[in-house]
Enzyme design. Structure first.
Site, PDB file in Angstrom:
ATOM      1  N   LYS A 111       0.821  -1.214   0.000  1.00 14.16           N
ATOM      2  CA  LYS A 111       0.000   0.000   0.000  1.00 14.16           C
ATOM      3  C   LYS A 111       0.863   1.277   0.000  1.00 14.16           C
ATOM      4  O   LYS A 111       2.061   1.213   0.272  1.00 14.16           O
ATOM      5  CB  LYS A 111      -0.948  -0.044   1.206  1.00 14.16           C
ATOM      6  N   TYR A 168     -12.492  -2.039  -3.575  1.00 15.17           N
ATOM      7  CA  TYR A 168     -13.150  -1.984  -2.271  1.00 15.17           C
ATOM      8  C   TYR A 168     -14.665  -1.898  -2.383  1.00 15.17           C
ATOM      9  O   TYR A 168     -15.333  -1.491  -1.438  1.00 15.17           O
ATOM     10  CB  TYR A 168     -12.566  -0.834  -1.449  1.00 15.17           C
ATOM     11  N   ASN A 180      -2.219   0.326   7.133  1.00 12.14           N
ATOM     12  CA  ASN A 180      -1.820  -1.037   7.517  1.00 12.14           C
ATOM     13  C   ASN A 180      -1.012  -1.770   6.436  1.00 12.14           C
ATOM     14  O   ASN A 180      -0.941  -2.988   6.410  1.00 12.14           O
ATOM     15  CB  ASN A 180      -3.035  -1.843   7.992  1.00 12.14           C
ATOM     16  N   HIS A 206      -2.178  -5.400   1.454  1.00  8.76           N
ATOM     17  CA  HIS A 206      -3.473  -6.005   1.131  1.00  8.76           C
ATOM     18  C   HIS A 206      -3.256  -7.424   0.631  1.00  8.76           C
ATOM     19  O   HIS A 206      -2.295  -7.681  -0.093  1.00  8.76           O
ATOM     20  CB  HIS A 206      -4.183  -5.207   0.018  1.00  8.76           C
ATOM     21  N   GLU A 260     -10.409  -9.772  -7.711  1.00  7.80           N
ATOM     22  CA  GLU A 260      -9.439  -8.676  -7.542  1.00  7.80           C
ATOM     23  C   GLU A 260      -8.282  -8.715  -8.551  1.00  7.80           C
ATOM     24  O   GLU A 260      -7.817  -7.667  -8.989  1.00  7.80           O
ATOM     25  CB  GLU A 260      -8.857  -8.722  -6.115  1.00  7.80           C
TER      26      GLU A 260
HETATM   27  N1  UDP Z   1      -9.994  -0.263   7.148  1.00  7.51           N
HETATM   28  C1  UDP Z   1      -9.995   0.902   7.917  1.00  7.51           C
HETATM   29  N2  UDP Z   1     -10.767   0.943   9.039  1.00  7.51           N
HETATM   30  C2  UDP Z   1     -11.560  -0.089   9.431  1.00  7.51           C
HETATM   31  C3  UDP Z   1     -11.573  -1.251   8.648  1.00  7.51           C
HETATM   32  C4  UDP Z   1     -10.779  -1.307   7.516  1.00  7.51           C
HETATM   33  O1  UDP Z   1      -9.287   1.854   7.588  1.00  7.51           O
HETATM   34  O2  UDP Z   1     -12.227   0.017  10.466  1.00  7.51           O
HETATM   35  C5  UDP Z   1      -9.187  -0.317   5.926  1.00  7.51           C
HETATM   36  C6  UDP Z   1      -7.860  -1.054   6.107  1.00  7.51           C
HETATM   37  O3  UDP Z   1      -6.896  -0.424   5.266  1.00  7.51           O
HETATM   38  C7  UDP Z   1      -8.194  -2.443   5.608  1.00  7.51           C
HETATM   39  C8  UDP Z   1      -9.139  -2.104   4.445  1.00  7.51           C
HETATM   40  O4  UDP Z   1      -9.901  -1.016   4.931  1.00  7.51           O
HETATM   41  O5  UDP Z   1      -7.027  -3.133   5.196  1.00  7.51           O
HETATM   42  C9  UDP Z   1     -10.049  -3.216   4.007  1.00  7.51           C
HETATM   43  O6  UDP Z   1     -10.730  -3.723   5.125  1.00  7.51           O
HETATM   44  P1  UDP Z   1     -10.885  -5.298   5.328  1.00  7.51           P
HETATM   45  O7  UDP Z   1     -11.856  -5.511   6.436  1.00  7.51           O
HETATM   46  O8  UDP Z   1     -11.170  -5.935   4.020  1.00  7.51           O
HETATM   47  O9  UDP Z   1      -9.440  -5.719   5.882  1.00  7.51           O
HETATM   48  P2  UDP Z   1      -8.268  -6.570   5.200  1.00  7.51           P
HETATM   49  O10 UDP Z   1      -8.908  -7.613   4.335  1.00  7.51           O
HETATM   50  O11 UDP Z   1      -7.423  -5.590   4.437  1.00  7.51           O
HETATM   51  O12 UDP Z   1      -7.518  -7.162   6.360  1.00  7.51           O
HETATM   52 MG    MG Z   2     -10.286  -7.411   2.818  1.00  4.41          MG
END
Ligand code: UDP
Ligand code: MG
Length: 147
Positions: free
Chosen positions: A9, A49, A112, A115, A126
């Site tokens: 990212k 997303y 974080n 991805h 994706e």
């Molecule tokens: N995210 C965020 N706040 C939240 C949940 C998610 O900023 O409360 C962001 C974070 O960058 C995350 C992305 O949205 O990686 C996608 O969320 P997901 O639940 O799919 O998490 P991932 O699959 O990336 O672990």
């Molecule tokens: Mg996810």
């Protein structure tokens, strides 16, 4: 063989962590099928997303993911989807185990650094957002029998 989409990212690119993150997956033994460096536009981020559309974090997330360039890769291996998710650690780096990528390199859920597709269905949806079929390379590494 199973394939997954991994993104380094924008925050990780800015912090100079591209190599370190790729190295984790390379050293683990996954095979690279595709690799590119790009700056996502809003349209791409919206496609990626789409399942999160309407959630409170959706807009900040799209802003974050379009705030700078990213590295996109497709990794290949047995159970690669689940294994990459384990290596990434929990979505919120504050809950991610030390030793995981998010546990070792990140402190905030909104930055974080990595991805990874969360299921075979997600990977299938994706990967084409970032790679044409012809950009994914099929090959066999001589060392694969040792992995
Ligand atoms: N995210 C965020 N706040 C939240 C949940 C998610 O900023 O409360 C962001 C974070 O960058 C995350 C992305 O949205 O990686 C996608 O969320 P997901 O639940 O799919 O998490 P991932 O699959 O990336 O672990
Ligand atoms: Mg996810």
């Amino acid at each position: 063989m199973e394939r997954t989409l991994v993104l380094v990212k924008p925050d990780a690119v800015q912090r100079g962590l591209i190599g370190k993150i790729i190295t984790r997956f390379e050293e683990k033994g996954f095979q690279t099928a595709g690799l590119k460096f790009l700056w996502m536009d809003e349209k791409k981020a919206g496609r990626l997303y789409e399942p999160h559309f309407g959630k409170a974090f959706y807009e900040p997330l799209v802003n974050y993911m379009t705030s700078g360039p990213i590295t996109a890769m497709v990794l290949e291996g047995e159970k690669v989807i689940e294994q990459v998710r384990n290596m990434m650690g929990a979505t919120n780096p504050q809950n991610a185990s030390p030793g995981s990528i998010r546990g070792d390199f990140a402190t905030r859920i909104d930055h974080n650094i990595v991805h990874g597709s969360d299921s075979p269905e997600s990977a299938q949806r994706e990967i084409p957002i970032f790679f044409e079929k012809a950009e994914l390379v099929d090959y066999t590494k001589d060392i694969s029998k040792w992995i």
